[in-house]
Scaffold this motif. Structure first.
Motif, mmCIF file in Angstrom:
data_model
loop_
_atom_site.group_PDB
_atom_site.id
_atom_site.type_symbol
_atom_site.label_atom_id
_atom_site.label_comp_id
_atom_site.label_asym_id
_atom_site.label_seq_id
_atom_site.Cartn_x
_atom_site.Cartn_y
_atom_site.Cartn_z
ATOM 1 N N ILE A 55 0.892 -1.157 0.000
ATOM 2 C CA ILE A 55 0.000 0.000 0.000
ATOM 3 C C ILE A 55 0.932 1.208 0.000
ATOM 4 O O ILE A 55 1.726 1.387 0.928
ATOM 5 C CB ILE A 55 -0.901 0.038 1.251
ATOM 6 N N MET A 56 0.853 1.999 -1.053
ATOM 7 C CA MET A 56 1.795 3.104 -1.229
ATOM 8 C C MET A 56 1.059 4.431 -1.287
ATOM 9 O O MET A 56 0.218 4.644 -2.154
ATOM 10 C CB MET A 56 2.612 2.878 -2.489
ATOM 11 N N ILE A 57 1.410 5.291 -0.347
ATOM 12 C CA ILE A 57 0.844 6.635 -0.285
ATOM 13 C C ILE A 57 1.898 7.601 -0.827
ATOM 14 O O ILE A 57 3.071 7.510 -0.464
ATOM 15 C CB ILE A 57 0.472 6.986 1.170
ATOM 16 N N ASN A 58 1.471 8.488 -1.719
ATOM 17 C CA ASN A 58 2.366 9.467 -2.358
ATOM 18 C C ASN A 58 3.603 8.810 -2.991
ATOM 19 O O ASN A 58 4.735 9.269 -2.779
ATOM 20 C CB ASN A 58 2.805 10.549 -1.358
ATOM 21 N N PRO A 59 3.416 7.758 -3.790
ATOM 22 C CA PRO A 59 4.582 7.110 -4.392
ATOM 23 C C PRO A 59 5.260 7.993 -5.439
ATOM 24 O O PRO A 59 4.591 8.710 -6.182
ATOM 25 C CB PRO A 59 3.988 5.855 -5.053
ATOM 26 N N GLU B 160 10.044 5.771 -3.771
ATOM 27 C CA GLU B 160 9.834 6.201 -2.392
ATOM 28 C C GLU B 160 8.330 6.348 -2.188
ATOM 29 O O GLU B 160 7.614 6.786 -3.088
ATOM 30 C CB GLU B 160 10.538 7.540 -2.201
ATOM 31 N N TYR B 161 7.864 5.967 -1.004
ATOM 32 C CA TYR B 161 6.452 6.126 -0.683
ATOM 33 C C TYR B 161 6.288 6.161 0.834
ATOM 34 O O TYR B 161 7.228 5.885 1.577
ATOM 35 C CB TYR B 161 5.611 5.000 -1.289
ATOM 36 N N LEU C 289 1.555 2.574 5.592
ATOM 37 C CA LEU C 289 0.368 2.772 6.427
ATOM 38 C C LEU C 289 0.679 3.359 7.796
ATOM 39 O O LEU C 289 -0.188 3.936 8.447
ATOM 40 C CB LEU C 289 -0.359 1.440 6.622
ATOM 41 N N ASN C 290 1.918 3.194 8.248
ATOM 42 C CA ASN C 290 2.326 3.733 9.541
ATOM 43 C C ASN C 290 2.862 5.163 9.440
ATOM 44 O O ASN C 290 3.370 5.707 10.419
ATOM 45 C CB ASN C 290 3.379 2.830 10.184
ATOM 46 N N GLY C 291 2.803 5.730 8.223
ATOM 47 C CA GLY C 291 3.285 7.089 8.029
ATOM 48 C C GLY C 291 4.792 7.183 7.867
ATOM 49 O O GLY C 291 5.346 8.277 7.907
ATOM 50 N N LYS C 292 5.451 6.051 7.669
ATOM 51 C CA LYS C 292 6.916 6.030 7.539
ATOM 52 C C LYS C 292 7.322 6.009 6.071
ATOM 53 O O LYS C 292 6.717 5.327 5.248
ATOM 54 C CB LYS C 292 7.485 4.803 8.232
ATOM 55 N N LYS C 293 8.385 6.776 5.767
ATOM 56 C CA LYS C 293 8.918 6.797 4.407
ATOM 57 C C LYS C 293 9.638 5.478 4.128
ATOM 58 O O LYS C 293 10.413 4.992 4.957
ATOM 59 C CB LYS C 293 9.881 7.973 4.228
ATOM 60 N N GLN C 294 9.366 4.901 2.974
ATOM 61 C CA GLN C 294 9.990 3.652 2.547
ATOM 62 C C GLN C 294 10.666 3.859 1.197
ATOM 63 O O GLN C 294 10.177 4.621 0.368
ATOM 64 C CB GLN C 294 8.940 2.540 2.399
#
Length: 164
Positions: A74-78, A113-114, A117-122
């Motif tokens: 699940i990628m937020i702001n990828p 980079e994205y 779900l925990n709000g952490k940058k990956q």
């Protein structure tokens, strides 16, 4: 049932907006995306815009296939940070363009980079099929469909019932 936005709906050509915080509305969109991934056997990726939400969220899971992968993402702001110069051409389909398939050339490897779900940058490196799926979904966030990238541009394949 969650309705899939279908081509030629103009929503599919719009730019999705960045997520500023993970709140209940974002989690609701993510729940719907994961439902769609699970509901359609052949679905390996879905973008929020495809279910009517113009936000930068995608869900990808190529683990249903024989390809090596990272599992459900699940990628937020990828954002794609790097693309390999080597490309692969694959046959792509899309829930938003249900009746057609087309061959698309994309970079074989990407680094992205994205926010999870925990709000952490990956940071993630994806290759081959998983990289293709991620690029396809990020394109949706920018209003780009696989139809815009078919090679050669005049070749579109009518989908048969047993095509996935």
């Amino acid at each position: 049932m969650i309705e899939i936005v279908k081509f030629p709906d103009k929503l599919l050509k719009k730019q999705s907006v960045r997520i500023e915080s993970i709140d209940s509305s974002v989690l609701s969109v993510i729940d719907k995306l994961t439902f769609v991934l699970d509901f359609y056997n052949h679905c390996v990726g879905i973008a929020a815009v495809q279910i009517g939400h113009l936000v930068r969220i995608v869900a990808v899971d190529v683990s249903k296939t024989k390809n090596k992968n990272h599992g459900r993402l699940i990628m937020i702001n990828p954002v794609i940070l790097e693309k390999s110069s080597e490309e692969i051409v694959t046959k792509e389909g899309c829930l938003s363009v249900p009746d057609y398939l087309g061959y698309v050339a994309r970079p074989k490897k990407i680094t992205m980079e994205y926010i999870d779900l925990n709000g952490k940058k990956q940071i993630l490196e994806a290759k081959r099929f998983e990289a293709v799926v991620i690029q396809h979904e990020i394109d949706h966030l920018d209003g780009v469909l696989f139809l815009d990238k078919i090679v050669p541009s005049t070749q579109l394949i009518k989908r048969l019932q047993n095509d996935i």
